[in-house]
Enzyme design. Sequence first.
Site, mmCIF file in Angstrom:
data_model
loop_
_atom_site.group_PDB
_atom_site.id
_atom_site.type_symbol
_atom_site.label_atom_id
_atom_site.label_comp_id
_atom_site.label_asym_id
_atom_site.label_seq_id
_atom_site.Cartn_x
_atom_site.Cartn_y
_atom_site.Cartn_z
ATOM 1 N N GLY A 151 6.894 4.677 8.407
ATOM 2 C CA GLY A 151 6.008 5.817 8.607
ATOM 3 C C GLY A 151 6.196 6.386 9.994
ATOM 4 C CB SER A 152 3.994 8.495 12.044
ATOM 5 O OG SER A 152 2.836 7.705 12.113
ATOM 6 C CB THR A 153 7.040 7.028 16.267
ATOM 7 O OG1 THR A 153 8.328 7.193 15.665
ATOM 8 C CG2 THR A 153 7.195 6.272 17.572
ATOM 9 C CD GLU A 154 -0.419 9.149 15.801
ATOM 10 O OE1 GLU A 154 0.187 9.928 15.031
ATOM 11 O OE2 GLU A 154 -1.635 9.188 16.004
ATOM 12 C CB CYS B 10 12.907 8.614 8.507
ATOM 13 S SG CYS B 10 13.651 7.563 7.267
ATOM 14 N N GLY C 15 3.323 3.185 13.872
ATOM 15 C CA GLY C 15 4.156 2.008 14.118
ATOM 16 C C GLY C 15 3.811 1.341 15.443
ATOM 17 C CD GLU D 64 10.316 12.178 11.900
ATOM 18 O OE1 GLU D 64 9.201 11.654 12.059
ATOM 19 O OE2 GLU D 64 11.260 11.594 11.353
ATOM 20 C CE LYS E 47 -1.880 2.541 3.156
ATOM 21 N NZ LYS E 47 -1.727 3.880 2.516
ATOM 22 C CD GLU F 110 13.690 0.685 8.490
ATOM 23 O OE1 GLU F 110 14.205 1.677 9.035
ATOM 24 O OE2 GLU F 110 14.306 -0.341 8.219
HETATM 25 P P1 NAI Z 1 1.653 7.794 8.720
HETATM 26 O O1 NAI Z 1 2.457 6.908 9.598
HETATM 27 O O2 NAI Z 1 0.243 8.072 9.117
HETATM 28 O O3 NAI Z 1 1.620 7.192 7.239
HETATM 29 C C1 NAI Z 1 2.555 6.272 6.699
HETATM 30 C C2 NAI Z 1 1.806 5.167 5.984
HETATM 31 O O4 NAI Z 1 1.025 4.446 6.938
HETATM 32 C C3 NAI Z 1 0.819 5.639 4.929
HETATM 33 O O5 NAI Z 1 0.812 4.718 3.874
HETATM 34 C C4 NAI Z 1 -0.498 5.609 5.676
HETATM 35 O O6 NAI Z 1 -1.607 5.470 4.837
HETATM 36 C C5 NAI Z 1 -0.325 4.375 6.540
HETATM 37 N N1 NAI Z 1 -1.163 4.332 7.734
HETATM 38 C C6 NAI Z 1 -1.683 5.372 8.443
HETATM 39 N N2 NAI Z 1 -2.386 4.917 9.487
HETATM 40 C C7 NAI Z 1 -2.322 3.555 9.459
HETATM 41 C C8 NAI Z 1 -2.829 2.510 10.293
HETATM 42 N N3 NAI Z 1 -3.555 2.778 11.366
HETATM 43 N N4 NAI Z 1 -2.542 1.238 9.980
HETATM 44 C C9 NAI Z 1 -1.774 0.950 8.908
HETATM 45 N N5 NAI Z 1 -1.285 1.889 8.071
HETATM 46 C C10 NAI Z 1 -1.534 3.188 8.345
HETATM 47 O O7 NAI Z 1 2.442 9.149 8.555
HETATM 48 P P2 NAI Z 1 1.849 10.574 8.100
HETATM 49 O O8 NAI Z 1 0.569 10.839 8.849
HETATM 50 O O9 NAI Z 1 1.815 10.596 6.638
HETATM 51 O O10 NAI Z 1 2.981 11.549 8.628
HETATM 52 C C11 NAI Z 1 3.002 11.961 9.984
HETATM 53 C C12 NAI Z 1 4.419 12.092 10.473
HETATM 54 O O11 NAI Z 1 5.047 10.834 10.498
HETATM 55 C C13 NAI Z 1 5.326 12.940 9.599
HETATM 56 O O12 NAI Z 1 5.175 14.298 9.873
HETATM 57 C C14 NAI Z 1 6.673 12.411 9.977
HETATM 58 O O13 NAI Z 1 7.116 13.010 11.176
HETATM 59 C C15 NAI Z 1 6.416 10.940 10.225
HETATM 60 N N6 NAI Z 1 6.761 10.128 9.037
HETATM 61 C C16 NAI Z 1 7.915 9.416 9.046
HETATM 62 C C17 NAI Z 1 8.301 8.702 7.930
HETATM 63 C C18 NAI Z 1 9.565 7.932 7.889
HETATM 64 O O14 NAI Z 1 10.131 7.764 6.830
HETATM 65 N N7 NAI Z 1 10.024 7.390 8.987
HETATM 66 C C19 NAI Z 1 7.495 8.704 6.705
HETATM 67 C C20 NAI Z 1 6.265 9.427 6.818
HETATM 68 C C21 NAI Z 1 5.938 10.119 7.944
HETATM 69 MG MG MG Z 2 -0.912 9.700 9.689
#
Ligand code: NAI
Ligand code: MG
Length: 499
Positions: free
Chosen positions: A249-252, A305, A254, A402, A197, A271
């Site tokens: 993606g986000s720590t939250e 990240c 994760g 972050e 996804k 990650e």
């Molecule tokens: P996110 O963690 O919500 O999104 C990342 C991925 O996870 C997207 O594909 C999203 O659709 C999916 N996702 C969201 N909620 C989910 C759930 N409950 N279960 C499974 N998949 C889910 O991150 P977001 O909201 O786009 O960004 C928020 C913050 O997270 C950013 O400001 C940044 O600080 C951090 N982030 C870190 C990344 C990294 O490379 N470590 C990448 C993206 C965001």
């Molecule tokens: Mg999000």
Amino acid sequence: MTDLERRQDRAPVPSGWDYAPAPEARDIVTLQERYGVFIGGELVDPRSGEHFETLDPSTEEPLAEVAQAGAEDVDLAVRAARDAFENGWSDLSPAERAKYLFRIARILQERSREFAVLESLNGGKPIKESRDVDLPLSAAHFFYYAGWADKLEYAFPNRKPRPVGVAGQIIPWNFPLLMLAWKVAPALAAGNTVVLKPAETTPLTALLFADVLRQAELPAGVVNIVTGDGRTGAEIVKHDDVDKIAFTGSTEVGKAIQRELAGTGKKLTLELGGKAANIIFDDAALDQAVEGIVNGIYFNQGHVCCAGSRLLVQESIYEPVIEKLKQRLKTLRLGDPLDKNTDIGAINSKQQLEKIQELVASGEEEGAEIYQPPCRLPERGYWFVPTVFTNVAQSYRVAQEEIFGPVLSVLTFRTPDEAVEKANNTPYGLSAGVWTEKGSRILSIAQRLKAGVIWANTYNRFDPSSPFGGYKESGFGREGGLHGLEPYLEFDDSKGRSQ
Ligand code: NAI
Ligand code: MG
């Protein structure tokens, strides 16, 4: 005064000098008005019947409609992946599997301009980065893992490696195609099948990748791609027939995934975010260090990240470093992501822009001093001026959280011990940078930093053969290198079962 003497105190470049526009042609990309989900080798209408618009963040213009896949779509994708796993893919001779991966790598190279333009259109990153970083590295990951596919017995001697099964992979929007490559290439090399996804703001290169898979004649169902937001991701995570989840993606989110999977026996790699320290010692080559600072935090608008978002400067060189940094920031060109001269593109989404604005406002309120070079922002689209905060205390939110934007927080230190202590004073542990002319100091500092990746006298360098991943709240498991195969394999011994 001779002409030569007169010239010496002049800047080498006249001050009013600017680059002419050099936009990359976008007609190499053909978009459909509306996309379905890629299941069992076909782009099909989503059972959910729902679609949403995906934008160009530099103009806010809609580019296409993509599917918001629901539970039924995810179920069909997982069934297709299971079927492909059991009926052919996992039994295929490893050299045959490698053949497909080599094909995918070569097609990505052949179509790299098309992919680079689309990546910049949908994500806002400068074309010179998608062209010179995202695309070459994506192809390199497929080449690299293609090479391992028929050597797993040698890579893990006496451990009888075998594939895990169906891998659910959820990726973010900052490196859409590269994160796909990081996840899909090792999964396929190890003999798994995939349900992937992409992030909701950047689905288009993943959908174009579906076309690469057809061109490579990858058997149907080996890779399935479902688009949608977090709800779609959550459906993948909780599906009973998925054997492994890989998330970036986000720590939250994760942490939520980790809670959901606790006790299920599914393998998991995470990650997550970072708040990396980039440490500059007083013996470092300052001009190179300034380039490294800029690359560390302003590359990809800081949506990285492992970005070097906390600059730790030794007190004795604080003034020249900050002065050079401010001068350098004035030369960064912000604007059209498709212009080949652009250094800073658009912020990926309105939501991310608001997060950056909120954190920057908190920095000013808490008492940090803000510097932004003179810079005119385009009227439409999502933009943020490259920003430096000085006078930052460790307790400030801009030093703790972050930001994931082009915002640097500067702290100082006097001794190596203080540098290490401050660098490690974070819940994250993904990456760090060390700048010094002294090799022994590089080694001693690197050993004491709690970070998965440490760069010395450089920053943000990536290679498929080098494992990448974090400690603490930055997640666990490694991607890249030999280590990156382990999460996609089962072994007869107990080693490697923890992930
Ligand atoms: P996110 O963690 O919500 O999104 C990342 C991925 O996870 C997207 O594909 C999203 O659709 C999916 N996702 C969201 N909620 C989910 C759930 N409950 N279960 C499974 N998949 C889910 O991150 P977001 O909201 O786009 O960004 C928020 C913050 O997270 C950013 O400001 C940044 O600080 C951090 N982030 C870190 C990344 C990294 O490379 N470590 C990448 C993206 C965001
Ligand atoms: Mg999000």
